[in-house]
Write a protein that holds these residues in place. Structure first.
Motif, PDB file in Angstrom:
ATOM      1  N   GLY A 187      34.144  42.334  24.594  1.00  0.00           N
ATOM      2  CA  GLY A 187      34.947  41.978  25.110  1.00  0.00           C
ATOM      3  C   GLY A 187      35.696  42.453  26.565  1.00  0.00           C
ATOM      4  N   VAL A 188      36.481  43.403  26.050  1.00  0.00           N
ATOM      5  CA  VAL A 188      36.948  44.498  26.695  1.00  0.00           C
ATOM      6  C   VAL A 188      36.868  45.284  27.729  1.00  0.00           C
ATOM      7  N   ALA A 189      35.115  45.373  26.980  1.00  0.00           N
ATOM      8  CA  ALA A 189      33.998  46.282  27.969  1.00  0.00           C
ATOM      9  C   ALA A 189      34.288  45.593  29.278  1.00  0.00           C
ATOM     10  N   ILE A 190      33.281  44.266  29.185  1.00  0.00           N
ATOM     11  CA  ILE A 190      33.237  43.391  30.150  1.00  0.00           C
ATOM     12  C   ILE A 190      34.298  43.462  31.338  1.00  0.00           C
ATOM     13  N   VAL A 191      35.626  43.025  30.548  1.00  0.00           N
ATOM     14  CA  VAL A 191      36.675  43.349  31.217  1.00  0.00           C
ATOM     15  C   VAL A 191      36.842  44.006  32.267  1.00  0.00           C
ATOM     16  N   MET A 192      36.895  45.775  31.682  1.00  0.00           N
ATOM     17  CA  MET A 192      36.903  47.310  32.152  1.00  0.00           C
ATOM     18  C   MET A 192      35.731  47.168  32.885  1.00  0.00           C
ATOM     19  N   LEU A 193      33.830  46.084  32.976  1.00  0.00           N
ATOM     20  CA  LEU A 193      33.242  46.326  33.999  1.00  0.00           C
ATOM     21  C   LEU A 193      33.716  45.785  35.493  1.00  0.00           C
ATOM     22  N   THR A 194      34.227  44.803  34.574  1.00  0.00           N
ATOM     23  CA  THR A 194      34.965  43.662  36.071  1.00  0.00           C
ATOM     24  C   THR A 194      35.431  44.192  37.233  1.00  0.00           C
ATOM     25  N   SER A 195      36.347  44.971  36.317  1.00  0.00           N
ATOM     26  CA  SER A 195      38.090  45.138  36.738  1.00  0.00           C
ATOM     27  C   SER A 195      37.903  46.623  37.279  1.00  0.00           C
ATOM     28  N   MET A 196      36.804  47.741  37.195  1.00  0.00           N
ATOM     29  CA  MET A 196      37.333  48.744  37.451  1.00  0.00           C
ATOM     30  C   MET A 196      35.343  48.693  38.159  1.00  0.00           C
ATOM     31  N   LEU A 197      34.854  48.430  37.691  1.00  0.00           N
ATOM     32  CA  LEU A 197      33.172  49.247  38.604  1.00  0.00           C
ATOM     33  C   LEU A 197      33.007  48.346  39.182  1.00  0.00           C
ATOM     34  N   PHE A 198      32.637  46.985  39.063  1.00  0.00           N
ATOM     35  CA  PHE A 198      32.179  46.416  39.985  1.00  0.00           C
ATOM     36  C   PHE A 198      32.988  45.858  41.722  1.00  0.00           C
ATOM     37  N   PRO A 199      33.915  46.437  41.525  1.00  0.00           N
ATOM     38  CA  PRO A 199      34.588  46.377  43.161  1.00  0.00           C
ATOM     39  C   PRO A 199      34.280  47.674  43.306  1.00  0.00           C
ATOM     40  N   GLN A 200      33.784  49.071  42.780  1.00  0.00           N
ATOM     41  CA  GLN A 200      33.443  50.347  43.692  1.00  0.00           C
ATOM     42  C   GLN A 200      32.111  50.050  44.803  1.00  0.00           C
ATOM     43  N   ALA A 201      31.654  48.673  44.545  1.00  0.00           N
ATOM     44  CA  ALA A 201      30.486  48.005  45.751  1.00  0.00           C
ATOM     45  C   ALA A 201      31.007  48.630  46.847  1.00  0.00           C
ATOM     46  N   ASP A 202      31.689  47.432  46.735  1.00  0.00           N
ATOM     47  CA  ASP A 202      32.848  47.459  48.231  1.00  0.00           C
ATOM     48  C   ASP A 202      33.048  47.869  48.918  1.00  0.00           C
ATOM     49  N   LYS A 203      33.799  49.100  48.040  1.00  0.00           N
ATOM     50  CA  LYS A 203      34.528  50.243  48.224  1.00  0.00           C
ATOM     51  C   LYS A 203      32.906  51.001  49.648  1.00  0.00           C
ATOM     52  N   ALA A 204      32.302  51.264  48.628  1.00  0.00           N
ATOM     53  CA  ALA A 204      30.728  51.188  49.144  1.00  0.00           C
ATOM     54  C   ALA A 204      30.322  51.196  50.235  1.00  0.00           C
ATOM     55  N   SER A 205      30.377  49.768  50.524  1.00  0.00           N
ATOM     56  CA  SER A 205      29.784  49.487  51.966  1.00  0.00           C
ATOM     57  C   SER A 205      30.727  50.034  52.970  1.00  0.00           C
ATOM     58  N   ALA A 206      31.859  49.334  52.568  1.00  0.00           N
ATOM     59  CA  ALA A 206      33.013  49.843  53.454  1.00  0.00           C
ATOM     60  C   ALA A 206      33.000  51.597  53.849  1.00  0.00           C
ATOM     61  N   THR A 207      33.133  52.166  53.121  1.00  0.00           N
ATOM     62  CA  THR A 207      32.304  53.226  53.762  1.00  0.00           C
ATOM     63  C   THR A 207      30.764  54.199  54.344  1.00  0.00           C
ATOM     64  N   LEU A 208      30.343  53.105  54.017  1.00  0.00           N
ATOM     65  CA  LEU A 208      28.853  53.719  54.422  1.00  0.00           C
ATOM     66  C   LEU A 208      29.170  52.521  56.526  1.00  0.00           C
ATOM     67  N   GLN A 209      30.004  51.496  56.333  1.00  0.00           N
ATOM     68  CA  GLN A 209      30.412  51.223  57.860  1.00  0.00           C
ATOM     69  C   GLN A 209      30.849  52.331  58.475  1.00  0.00           C
ATOM     70  N   ARG A 210      32.452  52.264  57.718  1.00  0.00           N
ATOM     71  CA  ARG A 210      32.924  53.780  58.907  1.00  0.00           C
ATOM     72  C   ARG A 210      31.960  54.724  59.680  1.00  0.00           C
TER      73      ARG A 210
END
Length: 174
Positions: free
Chosen positions: A29-52
């Protein structure tokens, strides 16, 4: 007696206790929470960087094209003297924007005033919107000051996520 002890030891090691299962579920449960709160939002940041990066490519290509043109309609096409407003009788044009030329015939900096994503790219039938899907482009050219010795070129690029990135350069009358 030894045989009984061995059988009892063998039976004890064949499964998990309830405490071990509960602790295992908590760790997962702790691992899933960490993945959803820290790792998955990085995909949004990567697309914003590509757009820039794509925004910078678009602005850079437009800026390079503008930079290669003469300063003003009234400036000698081959450069040299006299430059407009240099005291030699040539005055710089006061209107910004296309002087009636086709897109491929833009020959001075202020022709690019008003260029946008619906305009054709240089020597192409393709528009900027077709080449840079989802991006918007707005070019403005203005005099930097009242002496008309320099023009401020502003290229605003809006990314698909509606982030407006502004690029500016100054072109002087030389």
């Amino acid at each position: 007696m030894l045989n009984k002890l061995q059988r009892h030891h063998t039976l004890r090691t064949k499964g998990f206790t309830l405490i071990e299962l509960v602790i295992g579920m908590m760790v997962i449960g702790v691992a899933i929470v960490m993945l959803t709160s820290m790792l998955f939002p990085q995909a949004d940041k990567a697309s914003a960087t590509l757009q820039r990066v794509r925004s910078a490519e678009l602005a850079h290509s437009v800026m390079n094209e503008i930079w290669g043109k003469r300063y003003d309609q009234n400036t000698n096409a081959n450069g040299g003297v006299p430059a407009c407003n240099s005291g030699a009788g040539l005055t710089c044009s006061t209107s910004m924007g296309n002087d009636g030329e086709s897109r491929d015939a833009f020959n001075d900096v202020d022709d690019y005033h008003g260029l946008n994503e619906t305009s054709n790219m240089l020597d192409s039938s393709q528009t900027y919107a077709q080449a840079y899907s989802g991006f918007k482009l707005a070019v403005t050219v203005s005099y930097l000051d009242t002496t008309q010795a320099a023009k401020l070129i502003t290229v605003d690029v809006t990314t698909p996520s509606n982030e407006v990135i502004t690029y500016q350069t100054v072109r002087s009358n030389y």
